[in-house]
Design a protein around this motif. Structure first.
Motif, PDB file in Angstrom:
ATOM      1  N   MET A 138      11.358 -24.898  32.606  1.00  5.88           N
ATOM      2  CA  MET A 138      11.364 -26.294  32.147  1.00  5.88           C
ATOM      3  C   MET A 138      11.482 -26.376  30.632  1.00  5.88           C
ATOM      4  O   MET A 138      12.249 -27.192  30.093  1.00  5.88           O
ATOM      5  N   ILE A 139      10.735 -25.534  29.926  1.00  6.16           N
ATOM      6  CA  ILE A 139      10.737 -25.567  28.462  1.00  6.16           C
ATOM      7  C   ILE A 139      12.109 -25.183  27.912  1.00  6.16           C
ATOM      8  O   ILE A 139      12.651 -25.850  27.015  1.00  6.16           O
ATOM      9  N   VAL A 140      12.716 -24.121  28.452  1.00  4.69           N
ATOM     10  CA  VAL A 140      14.015 -23.652  27.963  1.00  4.69           C
ATOM     11  C   VAL A 140      15.110 -24.694  28.218  1.00  4.69           C
ATOM     12  O   VAL A 140      15.895 -25.021  27.313  1.00  4.69           O
ATOM     13  N   LEU A 141      15.152 -25.236  29.426  1.00  7.00           N
ATOM     14  CA  LEU A 141      16.199 -26.212  29.757  1.00  7.00           C
ATOM     15  C   LEU A 141      16.036 -27.508  28.969  1.00  7.00           C
ATOM     16  O   LEU A 141      17.022 -28.086  28.493  1.00  7.00           O
ATOM     17  N   THR A 142      14.795 -27.972  28.827  1.00  4.90           N
ATOM     18  CA  THR A 142      14.562 -29.191  28.046  1.00  4.90           C
ATOM     19  C   THR A 142      14.888 -28.958  26.582  1.00  4.90           C
ATOM     20  O   THR A 142      15.427 -29.838  25.898  1.00  4.90           O
ATOM     21  N   ILE A 217      -1.298 -26.380  24.233  1.00  2.14           N
ATOM     22  CA  ILE A 217      -0.130 -26.137  23.381  1.00  2.14           C
ATOM     23  C   ILE A 217       1.150 -26.075  24.218  1.00  2.14           C
ATOM     24  O   ILE A 217       2.197 -26.625  23.833  1.00  2.14           O
ATOM     25  N   ILE A 218       1.082 -25.421  25.381  1.00  3.46           N
ATOM     26  CA  ILE A 218       2.253 -25.352  26.267  1.00  3.46           C
ATOM     27  C   ILE A 218       2.680 -26.753  26.690  1.00  3.46           C
ATOM     28  O   ILE A 218       3.866 -27.100  26.665  1.00  3.46           O
ATOM     29  N   THR A 219       1.696 -27.574  27.063  1.00  2.00           N
ATOM     30  CA  THR A 219       1.989 -28.958  27.449  1.00  2.00           C
ATOM     31  C   THR A 219       2.593 -29.727  26.281  1.00  2.00           C
ATOM     32  O   THR A 219       3.537 -30.507  26.461  1.00  2.00           O
ATOM     33  N   ALA A 220       2.041 -29.504  25.071  1.00  2.00           N
ATOM     34  CA  ALA A 220       2.525 -30.208  23.887  1.00  2.00           C
ATOM     35  C   ALA A 220       3.969 -29.827  23.558  1.00  2.00           C
ATOM     36  O   ALA A 220       4.776 -30.683  23.166  1.00  2.00           O
ATOM     37  N   ILE A 221       4.300 -28.538  23.715  1.00  2.00           N
ATOM     38  CA  ILE A 221       5.679 -28.097  23.456  1.00  2.00           C
ATOM     39  C   ILE A 221       6.652 -28.820  24.376  1.00  2.00           C
ATOM     40  O   ILE A 221       7.689 -29.330  23.938  1.00  2.00           O
ATOM     41  N   MET A 222       6.304 -28.880  25.651  1.00  2.00           N
ATOM     42  CA  MET A 222       7.169 -29.565  26.610  1.00  2.00           C
ATOM     43  C   MET A 222       7.273 -31.057  26.279  1.00  2.00           C
ATOM     44  O   MET A 222       8.359 -31.649  26.370  1.00  2.00           O
ATOM     45  N   ARG A 223       6.152 -31.650  25.881  1.00  2.00           N
ATOM     46  CA  ARG A 223       6.150 -33.083  25.541  1.00  2.00           C
ATOM     47  C   ARG A 223       7.074 -33.340  24.359  1.00  2.00           C
ATOM     48  O   ARG A 223       7.877 -34.289  24.366  1.00  2.00           O
ATOM     49  N   PHE A 224       6.974 -32.524  23.322  1.00  2.00           N
ATOM     50  CA  PHE A 224       7.804 -32.723  22.135  1.00  2.00           C
ATOM     51  C   PHE A 224       9.285 -32.481  22.435  1.00  2.00           C
ATOM     52  O   PHE A 224      10.149 -33.224  21.964  1.00  2.00           O
TER      53      PHE A 224
END
Length: 389
Positions: A138-142, A217-224
């Protein structure tokens, strides 16, 4: 860490981030940062107390006040059950956007995959691996879509310090983000997983604290990243489709590829939330002494009930979601009150070898006052929606 983060990053997470980015623009960066600071205060306190005591949240609550743990269990279990129907619906919509599969069949297929995780002989290891892999996906694609949309990063960074919008909508955004990240069952997902992995006791207090911080922090990265992906689209003047704003933003940013990527991201977010909600809800009706096989079978039954309800209803039940939202709003202040009572009056629960950091207690009290406010908002919102319906 990833179980908590991916439990928070669900269909609602994506919808909320898109909606607030569209309405607040670059100023939404301020709301994200403030919510992150509060999330850290809440989660570090909860995980430390649960982890060091070696007791699940409902066991801890019953030790503080007999019967309170069962109330907490009822709220978490019923709320998790209803929200999980919405998570299953999200998996169906994700596969529909990805490959055009009928949402009902997509939901059933995804539920079978989630059940397969808990059918594994090494269910714990399988659970850990799938949430890490899908979380990173999810993080990479977003991140790719965020880069493609070319957002005004400078404007967002300035708004973190000097927000252009300080309207009541900003307060609503902050409270919604906090509730969606550490509200309801979510903050207990990772804490209970740590207990099952054996990471407990005063000697592991440092590791527990680091894990709780990393989860946020993981959640925050995805949110940003999601914020930047949507901001790049809306800042260019594109009007999002009200029927599916997130999908339209991804499609505008990266064409048909963007729409397919959105399908992958939505599916990954939804299925990890199915897994996280199921695992955590069942952890509240079992104890650390319950055999792993029994817990896994109960979790499978929980997922089966959710997918059957989705197939019958063909959508997430709106009225029940309103009730579940009320439960989530009440869980946070009740659960956090238990944490503070344990810190101040039940140090015996920590074996007499642990002293909670003073600074963490102070920020915990401030966070507790905010949870009371969030609970009051949830109750008010519930009665407002009930009257409207």
């Amino acid at each position: 860490m990833f179980l908590m983060a991916t439990s928070a990053i669900g269909p609602g997470f994506i919808t909320q981030t898109t909606t607030f980015t569209a309405s607040l623009g670059a100023a939404f960066a301020f709301a994200i940062v403030v919510s992150i600071l509060v999330d850290i205060a809440v989660q570090m306190n909860v995980w430390r107390v649960v982890g060091v005591s070696g007791m699940r949240a409902h066991e801890l609550a019953n030790s503080v006040l007999p019967g309170l743990g069962w109330l907490l269990t009822a709220l978490v279990f019923v709320g998790g059950l209803v929200f999980n129907i919405g998570n299953v619906a999200g998996t169906g919509l994700g596969l529909n956007a990805l490959m055009g599969l009928d949402p009902i069949w997509g939901g059933v297929l995804s539920a079978l995959i989630a059940i397969g995780v808990f059918l594994s002989k090494a269910a714990g290891a399988a659970l850990d691996r799938i949430v890490v892999v899908l979380g990173l996906l999810m993080i990479v694609l977003t991140g790719f879509v965020a880069f493609t949309s070319n957002p005004p990063v400078g404007d967002a960074m300035r708004n973190i310090v000097l927000p252009e919008n300080t309207s009541p909508a900003m307060v609503k955004a902050i409270t919604t983000l906090i509730g969606g990240t550490v509200g309801g069952y979510i903050t207990y997902a990772g804490a209970h997983r740590l207990l099952d992995s054996g990471t407990t006791g005063p000697e592991n207090a440092g590791e527990i604290a680091r894990s709780s911080l990393t989860g946020i922090i993981i959640t925050a990265i995805m949110r940003f990243l999601l914020f930047f992906a949507i901001l790049g689209v809306t800042a260019g003047g594109f009007a999002l489709d009200p029927a599916n704003p997130s999908a339209s933003a991804f499609q505008h940013a990266a064409g048909d590829l963007g729409l397919r990527l959105f399908g992958v991201i939505l599916w990954a977010a939804a299925i990890t939330s199915v897994i996280g909600a199921s695992y955590t809800s069942v952890s509240f009706i079992t104890t650390s002494k319950t055999p792993a096989r029994t817990r896994n079978l109960l979790t499978i039954a929980f997922i089966a009930v959710c997918v059957i309800a989705y197939v019958v209803l063909k959508q997430a039940p709106v009225q029940l979601l309103i009730f579940a939202g009320l439960f989530n709003g009440i869980i946070l202040p009740i659960g956090f009150t238990v944490i503070l009572v344990a810190i101040f009056f039940r140090r015996d629960l920590f074996g007499g070898r642990y002293k909670h950091p003073t600074w963490l207690t102070v920020v915990g009290i401030l966070a507790w006052l905010l949870t009371l406010y969030l609970g009051w908002l949830a109750v008010s919102d519930f009665f407002t929606k009930l009257a409207a319906s």
